[in-house]
Each structure stands twice: as structure tokens, then as C-alpha cells.
Design a protein around this motif. Structure first.
Motif, PDB file in Angstrom:
ATOM      1  N   LYS A 211       0.837  -1.207   0.000  1.00 16.06           N
ATOM      2  CA  LYS A 211       0.000   0.000   0.000  1.00 16.06           C
ATOM      3  C   LYS A 211       0.868   1.252   0.000  1.00 16.06           C
ATOM      4  O   LYS A 211       0.594   2.210  -0.724  1.00 16.06           O
ATOM      5  CB  LYS A 211      -0.929  -0.017   1.220  1.00 16.06           C
ATOM      6  CG  LYS A 211      -2.028  -1.061   1.159  1.00 16.06           C
ATOM      7  CD  LYS A 211      -2.864  -1.042   2.426  1.00 16.06           C
ATOM      8  CE  LYS A 211      -3.950  -2.113   2.386  1.00 16.06           C
ATOM      9  NZ  LYS A 211      -4.755  -2.136   3.648  1.00 16.06           N
ATOM     10  N   GLU A 212       1.920   1.230   0.809  1.00 11.03           N
ATOM     11  CA  GLU A 212       2.794   2.396   0.902  1.00 11.03           C
ATOM     12  C   GLU A 212       3.509   2.675  -0.418  1.00 11.03           C
ATOM     13  O   GLU A 212       3.735   3.829  -0.781  1.00 11.03           O
ATOM     14  CB  GLU A 212       3.821   2.177   2.013  1.00 11.03           C
ATOM     15  CG  GLU A 212       3.228   2.173   3.417  1.00 11.03           C
ATOM     16  CD  GLU A 212       4.239   1.787   4.473  1.00 11.03           C
ATOM     17  OE1 GLU A 212       5.364   1.382   4.099  1.00 11.03           O
ATOM     18  OE2 GLU A 212       3.913   1.891   5.674  1.00 11.03           O
ATOM     19  N   LYS A 213       3.844   1.603  -1.153  1.00  9.50           N
ATOM     20  CA  LYS A 213       4.599   1.750  -2.387  1.00  9.50           C
ATOM     21  C   LYS A 213       3.708   1.775  -3.629  1.00  9.50           C
ATOM     22  O   LYS A 213       4.199   1.857  -4.756  1.00  9.50           O
ATOM     23  CB  LYS A 213       5.637   0.626  -2.488  1.00  9.50           C
ATOM     24  CG  LYS A 213       6.744   0.731  -1.440  1.00  9.50           C
ATOM     25  CD  LYS A 213       7.778  -0.361  -1.580  1.00  9.50           C
ATOM     26  CE  LYS A 213       8.929  -0.175  -0.607  1.00  9.50           C
ATOM     27  NZ  LYS A 213       9.775   0.990  -0.923  1.00  9.50           N
ATOM     28  N   GLY A 214       2.411   1.656  -3.438  1.00  6.89           N
ATOM     29  CA  GLY A 214       1.486   1.760  -4.555  1.00  6.89           C
ATOM     30  C   GLY A 214       1.521   0.578  -5.509  1.00  6.89           C
ATOM     31  O   GLY A 214       1.345   0.743  -6.721  1.00  6.89           O
ATOM     32  N   VAL A 215       1.719  -0.625  -4.952  1.00  2.00           N
ATOM     33  CA  VAL A 215       1.775  -1.841  -5.772  1.00  2.00           C
ATOM     34  C   VAL A 215       0.575  -2.723  -5.446  1.00  2.00           C
ATOM     35  O   VAL A 215       0.281  -2.980  -4.275  1.00  2.00           O
ATOM     36  CB  VAL A 215       3.076  -2.632  -5.535  1.00  2.00           C
ATOM     37  CG1 VAL A 215       3.111  -3.888  -6.399  1.00  2.00           C
ATOM     38  CG2 VAL A 215       4.295  -1.763  -5.827  1.00  2.00           C
ATOM     39  N   ASP A 216      -0.128  -3.172  -6.464  1.00  2.00           N
ATOM     40  CA  ASP A 216      -1.257  -4.077  -6.274  1.00  2.00           C
ATOM     41  C   ASP A 216      -0.756  -5.363  -5.613  1.00  2.00           C
ATOM     42  O   ASP A 216       0.333  -5.858  -5.929  1.00  2.00           O
ATOM     43  CB  ASP A 216      -1.896  -4.402  -7.629  1.00  2.00           C
ATOM     44  CG  ASP A 216      -3.216  -5.129  -7.478  1.00  2.00           C
ATOM     45  OD1 ASP A 216      -3.959  -4.828  -6.522  1.00  2.00           O
ATOM     46  OD2 ASP A 216      -3.498  -6.015  -8.295  1.00  2.00           O
ATOM     47  N   CYS A 217      -1.540  -5.907  -4.695  1.00  2.00           N
ATOM     48  CA  CYS A 217      -1.066  -7.046  -3.911  1.00  2.00           C
ATOM     49  C   CYS A 217      -2.203  -8.020  -3.619  1.00  2.00           C
ATOM     50  O   CYS A 217      -3.325  -7.618  -3.315  1.00  2.00           O
ATOM     51  CB  CYS A 217      -0.459  -6.549  -2.601  1.00  2.00           C
ATOM     52  SG  CYS A 217       0.171  -7.847  -1.508  1.00  2.00           S
ATOM     53  N   GLU A 218      -1.897  -9.309  -3.713  1.00  7.10           N
ATOM     54  CA  GLU A 218      -2.836 -10.360  -3.332  1.00  7.10           C
ATOM     55  C   GLU A 218      -2.134 -11.319  -2.386  1.00  7.10           C
ATOM     56  O   GLU A 218      -0.904 -11.499  -2.455  1.00  7.10           O
ATOM     57  CB  GLU A 218      -3.362 -11.101  -4.564  1.00  7.10           C
ATOM     58  CG  GLU A 218      -2.303 -11.818  -5.375  1.00  7.10           C
ATOM     59  CD  GLU A 218      -2.850 -12.406  -6.677  1.00  7.10           C
ATOM     60  OE1 GLU A 218      -4.058 -12.265  -6.941  1.00  7.10           O
ATOM     61  OE2 GLU A 218      -2.052 -13.006  -7.421  1.00  7.10           O
ATOM     62  N   VAL A 219      -2.908 -11.911  -1.480  1.00  6.41           N
ATOM     63  CA  VAL A 219      -2.344 -12.827  -0.485  1.00  6.41           C
ATOM     64  C   VAL A 219      -3.161 -14.112  -0.457  1.00  6.41           C
ATOM     65  O   VAL A 219      -4.365 -14.110  -0.740  1.00  6.41           O
ATOM     66  CB  VAL A 219      -2.326 -12.192   0.917  1.00  6.41           C
ATOM     67  CG1 VAL A 219      -1.386 -10.987   0.953  1.00  6.41           C
ATOM     68  CG2 VAL A 219      -3.727 -11.783   1.361  1.00  6.41           C
ATOM     69  N   SER A 220      -2.501 -15.203  -0.114  1.00  6.58           N
ATOM     70  CA  SER A 220      -3.167 -16.496   0.008  1.00  6.58           C
ATOM     71  C   SER A 220      -3.309 -16.823   1.489  1.00  6.58           C
ATOM     72  O   SER A 220      -2.311 -17.054   2.187  1.00  6.58           O
ATOM     73  CB  SER A 220      -2.347 -17.589  -0.692  1.00  6.58           C
ATOM     74  OG  SER A 220      -2.990 -18.849  -0.570  1.00  6.58           O
ATOM     75  N   LEU A 221      -4.544 -16.802   1.986  1.00  2.00           N
ATOM     76  CA  LEU A 221      -4.797 -17.012   3.410  1.00  2.00           C
ATOM     77  C   LEU A 221      -4.680 -18.485   3.783  1.00  2.00           C
ATOM     78  O   LEU A 221      -4.934 -19.379   2.975  1.00  2.00           O
ATOM     79  CB  LEU A 221      -6.178 -16.491   3.783  1.00  2.00           C
ATOM     80  CG  LEU A 221      -6.455 -15.010   3.501  1.00  2.00           C
ATOM     81  CD1 LEU A 221      -7.799 -14.608   4.107  1.00  2.00           C
ATOM     82  CD2 LEU A 221      -5.350 -14.126   4.033  1.00  2.00           C
ATOM     83  N   GLU A 222      -4.300 -18.715   5.041  1.00  2.00           N
ATOM     84  CA  GLU A 222      -4.114 -20.084   5.522  1.00  2.00           C
ATOM     85  C   GLU A 222      -5.017 -20.353   6.726  1.00  2.00           C
ATOM     86  O   GLU A 222      -4.602 -20.958   7.706  1.00  2.00           O
ATOM     87  CB  GLU A 222      -2.648 -20.318   5.875  1.00  2.00           C
ATOM     88  CG  GLU A 222      -1.708 -20.211   4.667  1.00  2.00           C
ATOM     89  CD  GLU A 222      -0.263 -20.516   5.013  1.00  2.00           C
ATOM     90  OE1 GLU A 222       0.173 -20.144   6.125  1.00  2.00           O
ATOM     91  OE2 GLU A 222       0.429 -21.118   4.184  1.00  2.00           O
ATOM     92  N   ASN A 223      -6.274 -19.884   6.647  1.00  2.00           N
ATOM     93  CA  ASN A 223      -7.221 -20.134   7.730  1.00  2.00           C
ATOM     94  C   ASN A 223      -7.432 -21.629   7.933  1.00  2.00           C
ATOM     95  O   ASN A 223      -7.287 -22.430   7.018  1.00  2.00           O
ATOM     96  CB  ASN A 223      -8.566 -19.472   7.421  1.00  2.00           C
ATOM     97  CG  ASN A 223      -8.472 -17.959   7.409  1.00  2.00           C
ATOM     98  OD1 ASN A 223      -7.461 -17.398   7.029  1.00  2.00           O
ATOM     99  ND2 ASN A 223      -9.546 -17.295   7.808  1.00  2.00           N
ATOM    100  N   MET A 224      -7.787 -21.999   9.163  1.00  2.00           N
ATOM    101  CA  MET A 224      -8.107 -23.393   9.456  1.00  2.00           C
ATOM    102  C   MET A 224      -9.271 -23.838   8.580  1.00  2.00           C
ATOM    103  O   MET A 224     -10.305 -23.179   8.518  1.00  2.00           O
ATOM    104  CB  MET A 224      -8.492 -23.537  10.930  1.00  2.00           C
ATOM    105  CG  MET A 224      -8.756 -24.963  11.356  1.00  2.00           C
ATOM    106  SD  MET A 224      -7.256 -25.955  11.450  1.00  2.00           S
ATOM    107  CE  MET A 224      -6.486 -25.224  12.900  1.00  2.00           C
ATOM    108  N   MET A 225      -9.088 -24.956   7.873  1.00  2.00           N
ATOM    109  CA  MET A 225     -10.119 -25.476   6.974  1.00  2.00           C
ATOM    110  C   MET A 225     -10.455 -26.914   7.328  1.00  2.00           C
ATOM    111  O   MET A 225      -9.630 -27.628   7.894  1.00  2.00           O
ATOM    112  CB  MET A 225      -9.649 -25.416   5.515  1.00  2.00           C
ATOM    113  CG  MET A 225      -9.335 -24.032   4.997  1.00  2.00           C
ATOM    114  SD  MET A 225      -8.831 -24.075   3.263  1.00  2.00           S
ATOM    115  CE  MET A 225      -8.187 -22.414   3.053  1.00  2.00           C
ATOM    116  N   ALA A 226     -11.659 -27.330   6.957  1.00  2.00           N
ATOM    117  CA  ALA A 226     -12.073 -28.714   7.196  1.00  2.00           C
ATOM    118  C   ALA A 226     -12.643 -29.332   5.920  1.00  2.00           C
ATOM    119  O   ALA A 226     -12.029 -30.184   5.300  1.00  2.00           O
ATOM    120  CB  ALA A 226     -13.094 -28.779   8.329  1.00  2.00           C
ATOM    121  N   CYS A 227     -13.813 -28.839   5.477  1.00  2.00           N
ATOM    122  CA  CYS A 227     -14.459 -29.472   4.325  1.00  2.00           C
ATOM    123  C   CYS A 227     -13.818 -29.066   3.002  1.00  2.00           C
ATOM    124  O   CYS A 227     -13.797 -29.845   2.046  1.00  2.00           O
ATOM    125  CB  CYS A 227     -15.953 -29.152   4.306  1.00  2.00           C
ATOM    126  SG  CYS A 227     -16.334 -27.434   3.850  1.00  2.00           S
TER     127      CYS A 227
END
Length: 260
Positions: A211-227
Motif C-alpha cells: 500500500k505504501e509503495k502503490g503496488v497491487d497485492c494479493e495474499v493467500s490465506l491459511e485459515n483453518m479449513m475442514a471441508c
């Protein structure tokens, strides 16, 4: 995309260190199409573990008809996976979730920076290969506590330019990924996008930097999953649009969608 339940055969298993294993799987039939950033949900075949385990797709070798999984053996389920041998069958649902940005939507005149930490580097290898195959330059920035904790380094270097940070300065720049010399200066001139996966504090720091550098960014979340299908509501994440299931709506989100 169509989802499958398959019994894949372990082709080989390599113990990278005392914690991590690389499992290569195959099938008699061609494997289904899998997109970078998607994951599989594995059935653990022992009496004490009932829930499937979500594992990121590390690499897909179409020519060899192989699916690679990078697994951290930290719990009962993943330790069972690490104990498998060549010839064993592993049941899994695949491919699940939504992956990283399609290369057709990216600016080919600039590189894409792929930032990973710990086992979070796993999905970046396949994405980097797909980007390269589509005429986009991937640049990897990998962080770890120490040089001994870096995973598949030769594989990353074979695909693209690779920068390293370690907390103890045993390789690359000292500190976290946001301390890398590569991200200094006008990062927006170097890359059009950042794709990131790793521990949440690392991803939050990368999102703030982007955000500070003005670059588009995406992240892959690692939330606890089951199904893995959005039915059990185990992996709910609060976003700017309300609560969503990470396994179904993600695991990849643009940072503008998250309440970070």
C-alpha cells in the motif's frame, strides 16, 4: 472448475529436512487442470484423524503427469502424510478454491514479485512457472528464520531471479522479507503486482508495504479449513464485503478485500 475425488499414487517422497517432505503423486489417467494457488484436501487414513487436511498445490508437471505437495509434518495428519511411501494411495479432493491472478490479466512489461515465508512458499513455485510460460517475469522473494529453513531453493532459482532474507543473516539480507534490498526504492517501477503466501504477520506486513509503495497485492490465506467446500464454516474470514469462506471464495484475496 470441476472438482474430483481421486486416489492418487505416491510416486516418490523426499524428506527435505526433519520437518518438511516433498510428495510427488501421479495417476493412471491425466490429472485434472489445476490453477496456481488452488489446493487439495486430503483424507487421513487412520483411526484418530477424521478431518481432511488442506495442502497447497506446490507444482504440476504436465509432461510427467505429476502433482507435487510440500508438506510440513507438524501434526498427526501431516505426520501421517510424511510417513507414506512410494506406491501408497492418497485420497484427495481437487482442485479447490480460487487461485492467483490469471497471467492474461497482468502487465507483461513488468515483473511479478512472489513473496513467501516458511511453507507458504509452496504455491509460489507453480505460479512462477505459469507466469514464465506466459511471458511474464517472476521474481521470488523468500524469507526464513535461517538458511537451513529455506525450501526448494534450487527449484525457485531455476524459474526466476530469487532474493533471500533470513532472520539470523545466514543467507541473503538480514531480517524479514520487507527488509529485502529488492523492495527498497520505487518498487512500482520494478513490478506490477505482488503475490504473497506465508504466516499472517508476514502477509500483513507485505500488504502494508504494498500500500505504501502503490503496488497491487494479493495474499493467500491459511485459515483453518475442514471441508474445503464452504459448507462447514470453519475458515470464515471477515472482509469488506462481510464474512466469506476462505476455502471457497479464496484462498487468494486482493488486500483491498481484507480488513487489514
Amino acid at each position: 472448475m470441476k472438482k474430483y475425488q481421486l486416489d492418487l499414487t505416491v510416486k516418490s517422497i523426499e524428506h527435505l529436512n526433519e520437518k518438511y517432505v516433498l510428495i510427488k503423486l501421479t495417476d493412471e489417467k491425466p490429472l485434472p487442470e489445476m490453477l496456481p494457488g488452488q489446493f487439495v484436501n486430503i483424507r487421513i487414513d487412520n483411526a484418530d484423524t477424521f478431518l481432511r487436511r488442506p495442502i497447497s498445490i506446490n507444482y504440476v508437471d504436465v509432461e510427467k503427469n505429476e502433482l507435487h505437495l510440500l508438506v510440513a509434518a507438524v501434526g498427526e495428519g501431516t505426520k501421517w502424510l510424511a510417513s507414506c511411501c512410494a506406491g501408497d494411495k492418497i485420497n484427495m479432493l481437487l482442485p479447490l478454491g480460487n487461485g492467483f491472478t490469471n497471467p492474461s490479466e497482468l502487465n507483461k512489461d513488468k515483473a511479478v514479485l512472489l513473496i513467501g515465508g516458511g511453507v507458504g512458499v509452496a504455491p509460489l513455485l507453480n505460479y512462477g512457472k505459469v507466469l514464465k510460460d506466459n511471458g511474464i517475469t517472476p521474481i521470488f522473494l523468500l524469507g526464513a528464520r535461517s538458511a537451513k529453513d529455506l525450501l526448494l531453493l534450487d527449484s525457485f532459482k531455476a524459474i526466476g531471479e530469487t532474493y533471500i532474507t533470513t532472520e539470523d543473516a545466514t543467507m541473503g539480507d538480514k531480517g524479514f522479507v520487507t527488509n529485502s534490498s529488492f523492495v527498497e526504492g520505487d518498487l512500482a517501477q520494478k513490478v506490477s503486482k505482488i503475490s504473497c503466501c506465508g504466516p499472517k504477520p508476514m502477509m500483513v506486513a507485505v500488504a502494508r508495504m504494498a500500500k505504501e509503495k502503490g503496488v497491487d497485492c494479493e495474499v493467500s490465506l491459511e485459515n483453518m479449513m475442514a471441508c474445503g467446500l464452504g459448507a462447514c464454516l470453519c475458515c470464515v474470514e471477515k472482509t469488506v464485503k462481510g464474512n466469506v469462506c476462505v476455502c471457497k471464495e479464496g484462498p487468494v484475496f486482493n488486500i483491498t478485500e481484507l480488513n487489514w
